[in-house]
Motif scaffolding. Sequence first.
Motif, PDB file in Angstrom:
ATOM      1  N   ARG A  36       0.685  -1.207   0.006  1.00 45.86           N
ATOM      2  CA  ARG A  36       0.048   0.182  -0.075  1.00 45.86           C
ATOM      3  C   ARG A  36       0.564   1.262  -0.180  1.00 45.86           C
ATOM      4  O   ARG A  36       0.223   2.434  -0.100  1.00 45.86           O
ATOM      5  N   THR A  37       2.217   1.285   0.189  1.00 47.16           N
ATOM      6  CA  THR A  37       3.183   2.440   0.191  1.00 47.16           C
ATOM      7  C   THR A  37       4.369   1.983  -0.213  1.00 47.16           C
ATOM      8  O   THR A  37       4.659   0.968  -0.252  1.00 47.16           O
ATOM      9  N   PRO A  38       5.048   2.954  -0.983  1.00 49.17           N
ATOM     10  CA  PRO A  38       6.487   2.691  -1.333  1.00 49.17           C
ATOM     11  C   PRO A  38       7.486   2.733   0.032  1.00 49.17           C
ATOM     12  O   PRO A  38       8.742   2.209  -0.267  1.00 49.17           O
ATOM     13  N   SER A  39       7.062   3.256   1.058  1.00 51.06           N
ATOM     14  CA  SER A  39       8.012   3.331   2.339  1.00 51.06           C
ATOM     15  C   SER A  39       7.360   2.850   3.532  1.00 51.06           C
ATOM     16  O   SER A  39       6.113   3.613   3.835  1.00 51.06           O
ATOM     17  N   LEU A  40       7.552   1.916   4.187  1.00 55.24           N
ATOM     18  CA  LEU A  40       7.112   1.616   5.424  1.00 55.24           C
ATOM     19  C   LEU A  40       8.068   1.430   6.735  1.00 55.24           C
ATOM     20  O   LEU A  40       9.364   1.180   6.430  1.00 55.24           O
ATOM     21  N   ILE A  41       7.551   1.984   7.729  1.00 53.48           N
ATOM     22  CA  ILE A  41       8.584   2.178   9.004  1.00 53.48           C
ATOM     23  C   ILE A  41       7.922   1.138   9.813  1.00 53.48           C
ATOM     24  O   ILE A  41       6.912   1.208  10.118  1.00 53.48           O
ATOM     25  N   LEU A  42       8.744   0.511  10.435  1.00 55.86           N
ATOM     26  CA  LEU A  42       8.758  -0.524  11.222  1.00 55.86           C
ATOM     27  C   LEU A  42       9.088  -0.303  12.760  1.00 55.86           C
ATOM     28  O   LEU A  42      10.213  -0.007  12.640  1.00 55.86           O
ATOM     29  N   ASP A  43       8.142  -0.112  13.600  1.00 56.00           N
ATOM     30  CA  ASP A  43       8.381   0.125  14.852  1.00 56.00           C
ATOM     31  C   ASP A  43       8.803  -0.713  15.855  1.00 56.00           C
ATOM     32  O   ASP A  43       7.829  -1.561  16.243  1.00 56.00           O
ATOM     33  N   LEU A  44      10.022  -0.911  16.154  1.00 54.89           N
ATOM     34  CA  LEU A  44      10.549  -2.123  17.036  1.00 54.89           C
ATOM     35  C   LEU A  44      10.411  -1.911  18.247  1.00 54.89           C
ATOM     36  O   LEU A  44      10.742  -2.861  19.268  1.00 54.89           O
ATOM     37  N   ASP A  45      10.265  -0.590  18.951  1.00 57.11           N
ATOM     38  CA  ASP A  45      10.320  -0.437  20.424  1.00 57.11           C
ATOM     39  C   ASP A  45       9.451  -1.337  21.341  1.00 57.11           C
ATOM     40  O   ASP A  45      10.007  -1.633  22.421  1.00 57.11           O
ATOM     41  N   PRO A  46       8.194  -1.658  20.659  1.00 64.67           N
ATOM     42  CA  PRO A  46       7.345  -2.296  21.872  1.00 64.67           C
ATOM     43  C   PRO A  46       7.661  -3.707  21.772  1.00 64.67           C
ATOM     44  O   PRO A  46       6.954  -4.629  22.346  1.00 64.67           O
ATOM     45  N   LEU A  47       8.489  -4.329  20.974  1.00 62.26           N
ATOM     46  CA  LEU A  47       8.787  -5.718  21.048  1.00 62.26           C
ATOM     47  C   LEU A  47       9.340  -6.070  22.279  1.00 62.26           C
ATOM     48  O   LEU A  47      10.175  -5.791  22.876  1.00 62.26           O
ATOM     49  N   GLU A  48       8.656  -7.352  22.652  1.00 63.57           N
ATOM     50  CA  GLU A  48       9.062  -7.961  23.945  1.00 63.57           C
ATOM     51  C   GLU A  48      10.090  -8.919  23.772  1.00 63.57           C
ATOM     52  O   GLU A  48      10.924  -9.005  24.767  1.00 63.57           O
ATOM     53  N   ASN A  49      10.267  -9.703  22.632  1.00 57.17           N
ATOM     54  CA  ASN A  49      11.233 -10.660  22.448  1.00 57.17           C
ATOM     55  C   ASN A  49      11.475 -10.574  20.921  1.00 57.17           C
ATOM     56  O   ASN A  49      10.603 -10.577  19.986  1.00 57.17           O
ATOM     57  N   LEU A  50      12.748 -10.706  20.556  1.00 59.36           N
ATOM     58  CA  LEU A  50      13.212 -10.929  19.136  1.00 59.36           C
ATOM     59  C   LEU A  50      14.245 -11.867  19.369  1.00 59.36           C
ATOM     60  O   LEU A  50      15.337 -11.623  19.627  1.00 59.36           O
ATOM     61  N   ASP A  51      14.255 -13.042  18.233  1.00 62.88           N
ATOM     62  CA  ASP A  51      15.141 -13.911  18.371  1.00 62.88           C
ATOM     63  C   ASP A  51      16.291 -13.600  16.972  1.00 62.88           C
ATOM     64  O   ASP A  51      15.664 -12.710  16.272  1.00 62.88           O
TER      65      ASP A  51
END
Length: 102
Positions: A36-51
């Motif tokens: 839906r867009t040419p540019s997407l920002i992923l806000d990762l601050d709320p992640l509790e866990n990332l492997d």
Amino acid sequence: MLFQSFLTNRLLRLEGRLYSGNLSEVQHKIETALDRTPSLILDLDPLENLDAAGAYMLYITTEKARENNKEIILLCRKNEMVKLTFSFTGIRYFNKIPRVRV
């Protein structure tokens, strides 16, 4: 389970856990949002866990978008766990929202 919500049509906040068990689902949702867009920002601050598998999926999805003349920006301002995971994997992220394509 990872909860995702749109804050705007270009900003997607990832919340909860991003790990090997939910990668396909999350990748599909990111790619659908990017349609839906040419540019997407992923806000990762709320992640509790990332492997490492989750970090690698983000990297691959970002590269795939670039190959299709699109842009995914990984944004992490304060989540030290995400920053640490990215430092181990060498994945580039932003700590403030950069100028994005329109």
